[in-house]
Every structure is written in structure tokens, then in C-alpha cells.
Design a protein around this motif. Structure first.
Motif, mmCIF file in Angstrom:
data_model
loop_
_atom_site.group_PDB
_atom_site.id
_atom_site.type_symbol
_atom_site.label_atom_id
_atom_site.label_comp_id
_atom_site.label_asym_id
_atom_site.label_seq_id
_atom_site.Cartn_x
_atom_site.Cartn_y
_atom_site.Cartn_z
ATOM 1 N N PHE A 73 -22.204 -27.727 60.366
ATOM 2 C CA PHE A 73 -20.947 -28.378 59.991
ATOM 3 C C PHE A 73 -20.912 -29.809 60.521
ATOM 4 O O PHE A 73 -20.506 -30.743 59.809
ATOM 5 C CB PHE A 73 -19.779 -27.565 60.543
ATOM 6 C CG PHE A 73 -18.424 -28.192 60.345
ATOM 7 C CD1 PHE A 73 -17.833 -28.241 59.090
ATOM 8 C CD2 PHE A 73 -17.732 -28.731 61.422
ATOM 9 C CE1 PHE A 73 -16.581 -28.826 58.908
ATOM 10 C CE2 PHE A 73 -16.485 -29.305 61.255
ATOM 11 C CZ PHE A 73 -15.912 -29.354 59.996
ATOM 12 N N ALA A 86 -13.578 -22.462 68.305
ATOM 13 C CA ALA A 86 -14.728 -23.299 68.629
ATOM 14 C C ALA A 86 -14.620 -24.675 67.964
ATOM 15 O O ALA A 86 -14.996 -25.688 68.563
ATOM 16 C CB ALA A 86 -16.011 -22.601 68.192
ATOM 17 N N LEU A 87 -14.123 -24.722 66.744
ATOM 18 C CA LEU A 87 -13.945 -26.003 66.063
ATOM 19 C C LEU A 87 -12.929 -26.875 66.796
ATOM 20 O O LEU A 87 -13.134 -28.085 66.963
ATOM 21 C CB LEU A 87 -13.487 -25.775 64.628
ATOM 22 C CG LEU A 87 -14.539 -25.272 63.639
ATOM 23 C CD1 LEU A 87 -13.878 -24.822 62.336
ATOM 24 C CD2 LEU A 87 -15.569 -26.350 63.359
ATOM 25 N N LYS A 142 -21.436 -18.471 70.134
ATOM 26 C CA LYS A 142 -20.845 -19.397 71.090
ATOM 27 C C LYS A 142 -19.914 -18.718 72.084
ATOM 28 O O LYS A 142 -19.303 -19.374 72.910
ATOM 29 C CB LYS A 142 -20.054 -20.479 70.345
ATOM 30 C CG LYS A 142 -20.885 -21.259 69.341
ATOM 31 C CD LYS A 142 -21.917 -22.099 70.023
ATOM 32 C CE LYS A 142 -22.691 -22.947 69.008
ATOM 33 N NZ LYS A 142 -23.722 -23.764 69.644
ATOM 34 N N ILE A 146 -18.017 -21.925 57.426
ATOM 35 C CA ILE A 146 -17.124 -23.081 57.357
ATOM 36 C C ILE A 146 -17.435 -23.870 56.090
ATOM 37 O O ILE A 146 -18.605 -24.062 55.750
ATOM 38 C CB ILE A 146 -17.303 -23.986 58.584
ATOM 39 C CG1 ILE A 146 -17.283 -23.157 59.871
ATOM 40 C CG2 ILE A 146 -16.225 -25.065 58.634
ATOM 41 C CD1 ILE A 146 -17.818 -23.904 61.078
ATOM 42 N N THR A 154 -14.325 -18.795 65.422
ATOM 43 C CA THR A 154 -14.825 -20.018 64.788
ATOM 44 C C THR A 154 -13.774 -21.115 64.803
ATOM 45 O O THR A 154 -14.073 -22.280 65.092
ATOM 46 C CB THR A 154 -15.260 -19.718 63.343
ATOM 47 O OG1 THR A 154 -16.276 -18.713 63.346
ATOM 48 C CG2 THR A 154 -15.811 -20.974 62.674
ATOM 49 N N THR A 209 -23.084 -22.585 60.459
ATOM 50 C CA THR A 209 -22.857 -22.729 61.891
ATOM 51 C C THR A 209 -22.090 -24.013 62.182
ATOM 52 O O THR A 209 -21.955 -24.891 61.321
ATOM 53 C CB THR A 209 -24.192 -22.782 62.653
ATOM 54 O OG1 THR A 209 -24.909 -23.965 62.261
ATOM 55 C CG2 THR A 209 -25.034 -21.545 62.350
ATOM 56 N N LEU A 210 -21.612 -24.136 63.423
ATOM 57 C CA LEU A 210 -20.921 -25.350 63.836
ATOM 58 C C LEU A 210 -21.856 -26.547 63.822
ATOM 59 O O LEU A 210 -21.447 -27.661 63.478
ATOM 60 C CB LEU A 210 -20.329 -25.169 65.235
ATOM 61 C CG LEU A 210 -18.867 -24.716 65.301
ATOM 62 C CD1 LEU A 210 -18.741 -23.285 64.804
ATOM 63 C CD2 LEU A 210 -18.325 -24.829 66.712
ATOM 64 N N GLU A 211 -23.113 -26.316 64.186
ATOM 65 C CA GLU A 211 -24.071 -27.416 64.202
ATOM 66 C C GLU A 211 -24.306 -27.956 62.796
ATOM 67 O O GLU A 211 -24.369 -29.171 62.587
ATOM 68 C CB GLU A 211 -25.390 -26.948 64.825
ATOM 69 C CG GLU A 211 -25.318 -26.630 66.300
ATOM 70 C CD GLU A 211 -24.829 -27.817 67.116
ATOM 71 O OE1 GLU A 211 -25.228 -28.959 66.812
ATOM 72 O OE2 GLU A 211 -24.048 -27.607 68.056
ATOM 73 N N GLY A 261 -20.649 -18.994 61.782
ATOM 74 C CA GLY A 261 -19.649 -19.741 62.521
ATOM 75 C C GLY A 261 -19.957 -19.810 63.996
ATOM 76 O O GLY A 261 -21.028 -20.260 64.397
ATOM 77 N N ALA A 262 -19.049 -19.316 64.827
ATOM 78 C CA ALA A 262 -19.178 -19.399 66.285
ATOM 79 C C ALA A 262 -19.613 -18.080 66.883
ATOM 80 O O ALA A 262 -19.302 -17.778 68.031
ATOM 81 C CB ALA A 262 -17.857 -19.842 66.902
ATOM 82 N N ASP A 315 -14.376 -28.229 70.191
ATOM 83 C CA ASP A 315 -15.527 -29.134 70.139
ATOM 84 C C ASP A 315 -15.064 -30.589 70.097
ATOM 85 O O ASP A 315 -14.364 -30.988 69.169
ATOM 86 C CB ASP A 315 -16.368 -28.819 68.898
ATOM 87 C CG ASP A 315 -17.778 -29.385 69.000
ATOM 88 O OD1 ASP A 315 -17.917 -30.538 69.449
ATOM 89 O OD2 ASP A 315 -18.720 -28.673 68.624
#
Length: 388
Positions: A91, A197-198, A179, A71, A194, A87-89, A175-176, A201
Motif C-alpha cells: 500500500f 495499523a494504517l 503486524k 487494502i 488493518t 499488505t501495508l508495505e 493487510g496487517a 503508521d
């Protein structure tokens, strides 16, 4: 055109410098794919407005051109440097919550093309934009060989199936990737997971989804998955999200009705990959599939988005919204601020969802004018330094 060529040359030169480092992991896979990734980056340089990416940013992204699922946070021109997140975290920790829009590009799937498309969107709304990299792996080779990239709208199920090849070959996950359960992962690609998941969230509150070409398919698949897994979240998003598809009309879930489908007047490629029962809301005169403003026949993403969001603001003040039209030049200097305000308050649907009734209506009541014309891969990739 010189700036486009310079950005592409710099990116590929920096990419070559990082090859020895990337070959330390999965050498056979990386050697097999490297030439194709370089080719796809060149395609993205033609189809996207890469001159809006600075030389420093191009060098920064060079080692992550095919990092599927990663991302990026892309601010407007002059608003700061691009931030790449694995990763999302990461991000969320690096300011992802400030992004009001989520973009997904298509064509070659490189990080360079994705960043250029996202910057065009960011320049339109005046705020940072999140963008997911599609990447290019073994699955894409197989899909491309059977025509899945050319007819991506009609052979959309091929790529997720063949992504198992990448997993067996030791593809790194971004990314995800961690997850989702194995059942979900088996039927969706990493970029789709991904994006889903975005959107799922609650830490992120996107107001705009913007896709180009194959990116519209990724957005559609992500929204359909979200509707299956979390109906409440999907209903919440549907009330505030505006979706703008560029270069291909793809059916979205019925709950998402605030959609504007944009396509070029000469875009035969986009028409071949579009759903015929979905009419275009806006046709750009003398425009083809590409968005590179250095080339003739381009679709001006920034100007078109500004116009769409400006019309959205006007429609809230009148009982009937006027028809959309194209602006040839960018709006006044305060346009990004107005566009951002439009995102925060947009609620009026631009067209209804694609249902069976809509399909019948499209072929029985629409006029001829409305109908369309006759990661990194980082498998051993050198991770670029994070900006401070």
C-alpha cells in the motif's frame, strides 16, 4: 438500475471463471463459502452505489471479493484505476501516502461494495481514498447465525472470537495480519487490525475517517486499540482527524471529538444498531440505510460529505458554526477542491466524545428532536493482475 445490474452480473461472472483456480487451496472452505460470498456481493450491489465502478474495475476485483484485510486505493471517478494491495508495505509503495481519507464499508463486506463506498467518498473530496475490505469467512457464518450481523453494534465481540475458525481452516492473511502479536490478534478481527495499523503508521496522514453501517464498528474498535497501544499517536491523530459515521452511531474514544454522525430519517436498521445516548448530528430526510442512488430512499454519500466539509470550512471563519443540512444535488465543480482543503484545515469539534456525563446529559437535557426515533480469503484465490 441497469448499470447496477450490469456491474453485479459482470462481477459474479468473472468470479465464477476464477473458481477452479481458487479451489486449488482450501477447496472445502471455498466451496462452503462461495455461495454466501456471491449473496453478499449482491447485497452490496443493492446497498452501495456500484454503478460508479467501471466494468474493468469490477472484473479486476472479482477474484478478491472476500479478501479480508486487503487494502484498496480508490481514486475519484475518472481519476484512474483502483489499486488492490495485499499488505501495508505494498500500500505504501503504490501511493498509499497520497490518500487523505480512510473508508470502511459494512453490509456484505465485499470488495465491490467497499470500492463503491470509497469512490463516493473520493468524489466528495477530490483525492484518492484508502478502503479496507471486510471480507466474508467462516467466522461471519457463525456470527450471522446468532444474529451478530443484524445486531452488530451490540454483539461486537462475537466475530473476533470466531475468526479462529478461519485460521484453523487455512485462511490466508492480508493487510496487517503479520503486524500484531497473538494476544491482539485473538481479540480483534483482521479488518480491524488493518485499520488500526494504517492509522498507527506515520507514513500515512489521513484527515478523514468515513464509515458506513458495520464499518463504523470497525473504525471504533481500531481507534480503541490504538489508544491502548500508542497513546501519543492517538493524541496526534485526534487533533487532525474528522470522523463521519453513516448509518450507525458508535462510541469513539474520548480523545476523538471531531465527529459527525449521519443517519437516514427512515433508517430503523441503523437505529437498532446505534448507541441511544449518541444523538444524530444530521438526519437525511426520506433516506433509509442504503447509499445506492439508483434506488429510492438512498442516502447520498457524496453530496452529504461535500456539505459537511463545506460547513467545516465556513465554521472556521465564524465564531459559531451553522447547523448542518442536506444537499439534494452535488455541489459546484470546484466542490472537491474545497472539500480537500477542508480536510487539511479542519479542527473544530462537531460533537463531544461519548462519556458517562454525556450519557446522563443525553437522557436528561436533550430535546425529543435530538433523540433517535420509536482473503482473499484468497485461500487459493486467483490474484488479479496489478495495474501498471
Amino acid at each position: 438500475m441497469f448499470q447496477t445490474a450490469f456491474t453485479l452480473t459482470l462481477t459474479q461472472f468473472a468470479r465464477t471463471l476464477s473458481l477452479p483456480e481458487r479451489l486449488q487451496r482450501s477447496p472445502l472452505r471455498n466451496l462452503t463459502l462461495e455461495a454466501l460470498r456471491q449473496r453478499n456481493t449482491a447485497l452490496d450491489a443493492l446497498f452501495y452505489d456500484v454503478k460508479v465502478i467501471t466494468p474493468e474495475e469490477a472484473f479486476y476485483l472479482s477474484g478478491s471479493l472476500a479478501a479480508e484485510g486487503s487494502i484498496m486505493i480508490v481514486p475519484p471517478s475518472g481519476g484512474g484505476a483502483i489499486i488492490l494491495c495485499e499488505t501495508l508495505e505494498e500500500f505504501a509503495l503504490r501511493g498509499g501516502g497520497d490518500a487523505q481519507a480512510l473508508a470502511v464499508a459494512g453490509i456484505g463486506g465485499s470488495a465491490l461494495g467497499a470500492a463503491a463506498f470509497a469512490r463516493n467518498v473520493a468524489d466528495a473530496i477530490g483525492t484518492p481514498v484508502a478502503v479496507v475490505v471486510s471480507g466474508y469467512g467462516l467466522a461471519d457464518i457463525v456470527t450471522e447465525a446468532v444474529g451478530g450481523h443484524f445486531f452488530f453494534g451490540h454483539l461486537k465481540g462475537l466475530r473476533p472470537v470466531f475468526q479462529m475458525l478461519d485460521d484453523f481452516a487455512g485462511r490466508p492473511k492480508f493487510g496487517a495480519s503479520d503486524k500484531n502479536d497473538s494476544e491482539t490478534a485473538s481479540r480483534t478481527s483482521l479488518d480491524t487490525r488493518t485499520v488500526r495499523a494504517l492509522l498507527a503508521d506515520p507514513r500515512f496522514s489521513f484527515r478523514l475517517l468515513a464509515g458506513h453501517s458495520k464499518g463504523n464498528l470497525v473504525i471504533s474498535a481500531a481507534l480503541h486499540e490504538l489508544c491502548k497501544q500508542d497513546e501519543i499517536r492517538a493524541e496526534t491523530l485526534a487533533k487532525r482527524l474528522k470522523i463521519v459515521t453513516i448509518g450507525a452511531r458508535i462510541a469513539m474514544p474520548p480523545d476523538f471529538s471531531d465527529i459527525v454522525d449521519v443517519i437516514g430519517e427512515w433508517d430503523w436498521f441503523g437505529e437498532m444498531n446505534s448507541r441511544p445516548f449518541i444523538s444524530a448530528d444530521q438526519r437525511i430526510p426520506h433516506a433509509w440505510h442504503h447509499t445506492n442512488t439508483d434506488l429510492a430512499g438512498h442516502l447520498p454519500v457524496t453530496a452529504v460529505l461535500k456539505e459537511i466539509l463545506a460547513k467545516t470550512t465556513i465554521s472556521e471563519e465564524t465564531e459559531a458554526a451553522p447547523a448542518l443540512h442536506v444537499v439534494a444535488e452535488p455541489q459546484a465543480s470546484d466542490a472537491p477542491t474545497k472539500a480537500a482543503a477542508a480536510l487539511a484545515s479542519s479542527k473544530r469539534p462537531m460533537r463531544g466524545p461519548a462519556t458517562i456525563d454525556k450519557v446522563k446529559e443525553a437522557f436528561s437535557e436533550k430535546t425529543s428532536r435530538d433523540l433517535p426515533p420509536v482473503q482473499t480469503d484468497w485461500s487459493g484465490e486467483m490474484q488479479p493482475p496489478k495495474p501498471h
